[in-house]
Design an enzyme around this catalytic site. Structure first.
Site, mmCIF file in Angstrom:
data_model
loop_
_atom_site.group_PDB
_atom_site.id
_atom_site.type_symbol
_atom_site.label_atom_id
_atom_site.label_comp_id
_atom_site.label_asym_id
_atom_site.label_seq_id
_atom_site.Cartn_x
_atom_site.Cartn_y
_atom_site.Cartn_z
ATOM 1 N N GLY A 244 24.220 24.512 103.415
ATOM 2 C CA GLY A 244 23.625 24.807 102.105
ATOM 3 C C GLY A 244 24.444 25.814 101.322
ATOM 4 O O GLY A 244 25.465 26.339 101.801
ATOM 5 N N GLU B 120 20.449 20.731 112.074
ATOM 6 C CA GLU B 120 20.070 22.150 111.980
ATOM 7 C C GLU B 120 19.078 22.508 113.086
ATOM 8 O O GLU B 120 19.192 23.552 113.726
ATOM 9 C CB GLU B 120 19.460 22.442 110.606
ATOM 10 C CG GLU B 120 20.495 22.370 109.485
ATOM 11 C CD GLU B 120 19.902 22.518 108.090
ATOM 12 O OE1 GLU B 120 20.670 22.820 107.181
ATOM 13 O OE2 GLU B 120 18.695 22.318 107.902
ATOM 14 N N LYS C 82 12.858 23.376 105.814
ATOM 15 C CA LYS C 82 14.290 23.191 105.664
ATOM 16 C C LYS C 82 14.595 21.710 105.456
ATOM 17 O O LYS C 82 13.759 20.868 105.717
ATOM 18 C CB LYS C 82 15.023 23.691 106.921
ATOM 19 C CG LYS C 82 14.950 25.216 107.061
ATOM 20 C CD LYS C 82 15.732 25.740 108.250
ATOM 21 C CE LYS C 82 17.082 25.148 108.392
ATOM 22 N NZ LYS C 82 17.922 25.251 107.181
ATOM 23 N N GLY D 124 19.054 20.128 101.950
ATOM 24 C CA GLY D 124 20.426 19.600 101.970
ATOM 25 C C GLY D 124 20.575 18.411 102.901
ATOM 26 O O GLY D 124 21.699 17.986 103.193
ATOM 27 N N ALA E 187 17.084 28.521 104.114
ATOM 28 C CA ALA E 187 15.775 27.865 104.162
ATOM 29 C C ALA E 187 15.361 27.505 102.745
ATOM 30 O O ALA E 187 15.821 28.115 101.771
ATOM 31 C CB ALA E 187 14.733 28.783 104.784
HETATM 32 C C1 5RP Z 1 19.883 22.125 104.330
HETATM 33 C C2 5RP Z 1 18.916 23.260 104.407
HETATM 34 C C3 5RP Z 1 19.252 24.497 103.651
HETATM 35 O O1 5RP Z 1 19.290 25.575 104.526
HETATM 36 C C4 5RP Z 1 18.218 24.715 102.596
HETATM 37 O O2 5RP Z 1 18.124 23.548 101.797
HETATM 38 C C5 5RP Z 1 18.566 25.910 101.704
HETATM 39 O O3 5RP Z 1 19.695 25.622 100.967
HETATM 40 P P1 5RP Z 1 20.303 26.624 99.897
HETATM 41 O O4 5RP Z 1 20.893 27.762 100.647
HETATM 42 O O5 5RP Z 1 21.339 25.788 99.171
HETATM 43 O O6 5RP Z 1 19.184 27.037 98.983
HETATM 44 O O7 5RP Z 1 17.914 23.217 105.059
HETATM 45 O O8 5RP Z 1 19.387 20.988 104.982
#
Ligand code: 5RP
Length: 223
Positions: free
Chosen positions: A29, A103, A94, A97, A83
Site C-alpha cells: 500500500g 498479507e 485490510k 490494495g 490498514a
Molecule cells: C492492501 C492493504 C493496505 O494495507 C491498505 O489498503 C492501506 O493502504 P494505504 O496505506 O494505501 O492506505 O490492506 O491490501
C-alpha cells in the site's frame, strides 16, 4: 501536514521495530511504500524481506532489498503493514490494495504486527470502509447473496472495466453496509463460507502495535 507526509512519518517511525540482521515482513500500500523507501536507508543492516504482494516485491527489489519466499523462511520477527481501518483493540480491515491473502499469511508467520496508518484510519466500529473479500470467481454471485442476507451489498471489484484479478488469480468482493462489532466471530464465520479465500477482517491476526500519524506526531497504540 498532508496525509502523504503523515504516511511518510509513520513509515520512518516503523524502522525502530526492525531487528538488525533479521528478515522483515513487508505489507502493501501507499503507507508501506513510505516504509520501504525508509527501509532502503538501512538495507545493509537487514537480511532482507518477505513481501505480501508483487507490487511490494518490485519496489523492494528496485531499491536493492533482497526478497525471500515466505515458504523458504521460518518465523519472522516483525511484520509492518498499513490498514484501511483499525479499532481501539487493534482489529483491522485490510485489502484495499487487494493483497489481503498474502498479507494475512505473512502476518500469521510473524511474531509482531506493527500497523502504520494515518489517524483517519482509526475507527470505533469496523465496517464503514467496504470490506474486501478475496473469492474464487465461480462463487462470486452466491457469496454476494450470502452477504445480502446479512443486509450488506457485495460488489465485484473491477479494474479497467474487467473483474480485478489478484496476485493469486482470484477476484475481490467489496462489501458495504456492515457494522462489525464482533471482528473475531465475523472473521471465523465468513472464513467458512465456501468460495471465500480470505476475508479482509484481521482479528485473529490483529496488530500488536499501531503507529498512528497525527498532526502532533506519531502516536503509539499498543494492544
Ligand atoms: C492492501 C492493504 C493496505 O494495507 C491498505 O489498503 C492501506 O493502504 P494505504 O496505506 O494505501 O492506505 O490492506 O491490501
Amino acid at each position: 501536514m498532508t496525509q502523504d507526509e503523515l504516511k511518510a512519518l509513520v513509515g520512518q517511525a516503523a524502522l525502530q521495530y526492525v531487528t538488525p540482521g533479521e528478515i522483515v515482513g513487508v505489507g502493501t500500500g501507499s503507507t508501506v511504500n513510505k516504509f520501504i523507501d525508509a527501509l532502503a536507508s538501512i538495507k545493509g543492516q537487514i537480511a532482507g524481506a518477505v513481501s505480501s504482494s508483487e507490487a511490494s516485491t518490485a519496489r523492494l527489489q528496485s531499491l536493492g532489498i533482497p526478497v525471500f519466499d515466505a515458504a523458504a523462511v521460518g518465523e519472522i520477527a516483525v511484520y509492518i503493514d498499513g490498514a484501511d481501518e483499525i479499532d481501539a483493540r487493534g482489529y483491522m480491515i485490510k485489502g484495499g490494495g487487494a493483497a489481503l491473502t498474502r498479507e494475512k499469511i505473512v502476518a500469521a508467520q510473524s511474531r509482531r504486527f506493527v500497523c502504520i496508518a494515518d489517524e483517519s484510519k482509526l475507527v470505533k466500529v469496523l465496517g464503514a470502509f467496504p470490506l474486501p473479500v478475496e473469492v474464487i470467481p465461480m462463487a462470486t454471485a452466491r457469496l454476494a447473496r450470502q452477504f445480502a442476507a446479512l443486509g450488506a451489498t457485495a460488489q465485484l471489484r473491477l479494474k479497467d472495466g474487467a473483474p480485478l484479478v489478484t496476485d493469486n488469480g482470484q477476484n475481490i468482493l467489496d462489501v458495504r453496509g456492515l457494522q462489525i462489532t464482533d471482528p473475531l466471530g465475523f472473521e471465523s464465520e465468513v472464513n467458512q463460507w465456501p468460495g471465500v479465500v480470505t476475508v479482509g477482517v484481521f482479528a485473529h491476526q490483529k496488530a500488536s502495535v499501531c503507529l498512528l500519524g497525527t498532526l502532533d506526531g506519531v502516536r503509539t497504540l499498543s494492544y
